[in-house]
Design a protein around this motif. Sequence first.
Motif, mmCIF file in Angstrom:
data_model
loop_
_atom_site.group_PDB
_atom_site.id
_atom_site.type_symbol
_atom_site.label_atom_id
_atom_site.label_comp_id
_atom_site.label_asym_id
_atom_site.label_seq_id
_atom_site.Cartn_x
_atom_site.Cartn_y
_atom_site.Cartn_z
ATOM 1 N N GLY A 1 14.325 -1.379 -7.083
ATOM 2 C CA GLY A 1 13.562 -0.431 -7.899
ATOM 3 C C GLY A 1 14.078 -0.329 -9.321
ATOM 4 N N SER B 1 12.761 -3.849 -14.533
ATOM 5 C CA SER B 1 11.512 -4.582 -14.327
ATOM 6 C C SER B 1 11.845 -5.899 -13.639
ATOM 7 C CB SER B 1 10.881 -4.897 -15.689
ATOM 8 O OG SER B 1 11.698 -5.811 -16.405
ATOM 9 N N ALA C 1 6.972 3.005 -12.416
ATOM 10 C CA ALA C 1 7.664 1.728 -12.500
ATOM 11 C C ALA C 1 8.426 1.637 -13.812
ATOM 12 C CB ALA C 1 6.669 0.578 -12.413
ATOM 13 N N GLU D 1 -1.449 -4.125 -4.518
ATOM 14 C CA GLU D 1 -0.097 -3.586 -4.699
ATOM 15 C C GLU D 1 0.872 -4.665 -5.166
ATOM 16 O OE1 GLU D 1 0.845 -0.404 -4.751
ATOM 17 O OE2 GLU D 1 -1.319 -0.106 -4.560
ATOM 18 N N ASP D 2 0.714 -5.887 -4.613
ATOM 19 C CA ASP D 2 1.576 -6.992 -5.057
ATOM 20 C C ASP D 2 1.366 -7.264 -6.545
ATOM 21 O OD1 ASP D 2 2.495 -7.355 -2.450
ATOM 22 O OD2 ASP D 2 0.949 -8.855 -1.983
ATOM 23 N N LYS E 1 0.279 -5.141 -8.812
ATOM 24 C CA LYS E 1 0.849 -4.039 -9.594
ATOM 25 C C LYS E 1 2.363 -4.183 -9.709
ATOM 26 C CE LYS E 1 -2.784 -0.725 -8.475
ATOM 27 N NZ LYS E 1 -3.137 0.462 -7.667
ATOM 28 N N ALA E 2 3.009 -4.593 -8.622
ATOM 29 C CA ALA E 2 4.470 -4.777 -8.680
ATOM 30 C C ALA E 2 4.823 -5.909 -9.641
ATOM 31 C CB ALA E 2 5.016 -5.067 -7.281
ATOM 32 N N SER F 1 4.584 -4.748 -13.184
ATOM 33 C CA SER F 1 5.140 -3.409 -13.406
ATOM 34 C C SER F 1 6.015 -3.331 -14.653
ATOM 35 C CB SER F 1 5.929 -2.952 -12.181
ATOM 36 O OG SER F 1 7.028 -3.817 -11.955
#
Lengths: 345, 209
Positions: A114, A117, A252, B177-178, B180-181, B184
């Motif tokens: 987390g 980036s 994020a 979701e993938d 967006k990650a 990100s």
Amino acid sequence: MAMNRFEWASARTAAEGAASGATTVADAMLPVPGGPPGQAVVLKAGGIDLLDLMKEGLLAPRRLVDLRAIAGLDAIAQESDGGLRIGALASLQQVAEHPLIADRARALAEAAGGSASPQIRHVATIGGNLLQRPRCWYFRSIAHRCLRKGGGKCFAVHGENQYHAIFANEVCAVVHPSTAATALVALGARIEIVNAGGDVRRPLLDEFFVAPETDVQRENDLKEGEVVTAVLLPAPAAATTSAHMRQSDKQAFDWPIADVAVVLERDADGRCSKASVVLGAAAPVPRRARATEEMLVGEMIDEKLAREAGHAALEASTPLARNHYKQPIFAALVARVLLRAAGQG
Amino acid sequence: MRFSVGVHGLRARMSRRSFLKGTSAATAGLAALETALTPAGAAAADDPQVFGPEPVSITLRVNGAARTVAVEPCATLAEVLRGPLNLTGTKIACNRGSCSACTVLLDGVPVASCSMLALDVGERAITTIEGLANGDVLHPVQAAFIEHDALQCGFCTPGMVLSSAALLERNPQPTAEDVKAAISGHVCRCGTYPHVVDAVLAAAQARRG
């Protein structure tokens, strides 16, 4: 601001890096009384924090000694005693994705995965992440000669302190910048450090970090001529589970305003036999929530207990003018992470 | 005799003599690549090599071609791409690794080129936005960005496209979701994110045929 010009050398072994004449980044950033600036030799891993500091004009080394060519220092492997050895050059992405870490130390995988980036995680190393300097905006400002940079005062204590410490903030109100450290302290990790003579020491990470009351000009006990070579995780007890979560302004790519790691050991009947609860972005060093840990032992973890544990984690908090809002966030986050570690969240 | 900097196999070959003289790479760099010189102090050959602060001649693998360029050790990859290599599709916005406009791929992995020194690249293959299309045929992600109106001012677009293309290489069937990650790290002040997600999902479908 452009970076200063510097020389580049490449160490082939950790001992060569230790013998390179490098000083710590903390020492390299302090003013040299009467001396010319920019004479320091500094070690470099991923370089993410070094480049930030150099672009701000806070660090102007004469030479960088790159450690990335040291063979095998990015390996993640199980040791003979069942513990895990994470080479200091392992990237945050490697740490986040490694199956052994996901399996044994989920809190660390979640904390590393987390962080920052994808672009930064692919380059930033776990060693550099633990040694990065604080993100306090006064510390990062060339215009503010704060205590940590050899100046006379902490600007945050009576300034814009919404992202600062709510514990142990009397001397200097930075929060520790590493989210991975929150998880690693909860997991009982050690850090492996070598010097040019080949001596190796492996202090607990918890004891490696230095509070402002001890020395406000450094965040850890790394000494001149030392190189961090690995992070060591002990073999987990049989029924150990863990989790880490963060709360940021943005979902994020943001520094957490609060993050929490929980490691639980439980008996055959499911009662908690040991708990580690550590708060990040809360204090100048990762903060153990001891009152919370104690109240969990011998208990079955449920939502009611988790809420009480969350409130107990705030014991001894001393929020500043603009960061009272962090208290309910920490209380809620501790409860949430506790339930998650217990398989109920 | 030639020396290599041991930086992930970085082939910054230069002669010891040209290094010791501190000759600028503008005059010595390329010549040094071709000229074998005997070092004066062979006994010191085990010491780590020190380069700079004058420019060092290095060869970068950019979009399938070897490009030899003289760089100061303090030059970031983004500066070298946009400056001497004239690949201005890579953008520098925050210059702190916080916006990802400078994203390029190193061996297919997205990195922030503003937060990496050019000397750190070594032998890894660099892909910039200029290298993504196959001649005049756009990469499926590029075509989908146009089709789905996934850009406005365009400043974040080269990085967004590269991160998305890298995603499809490692995960040909991503979920929203993938996607967006994967994006990100990118800041888009125009707020194109929903169209970017639509475009990448469509590109994934187009690639599968």
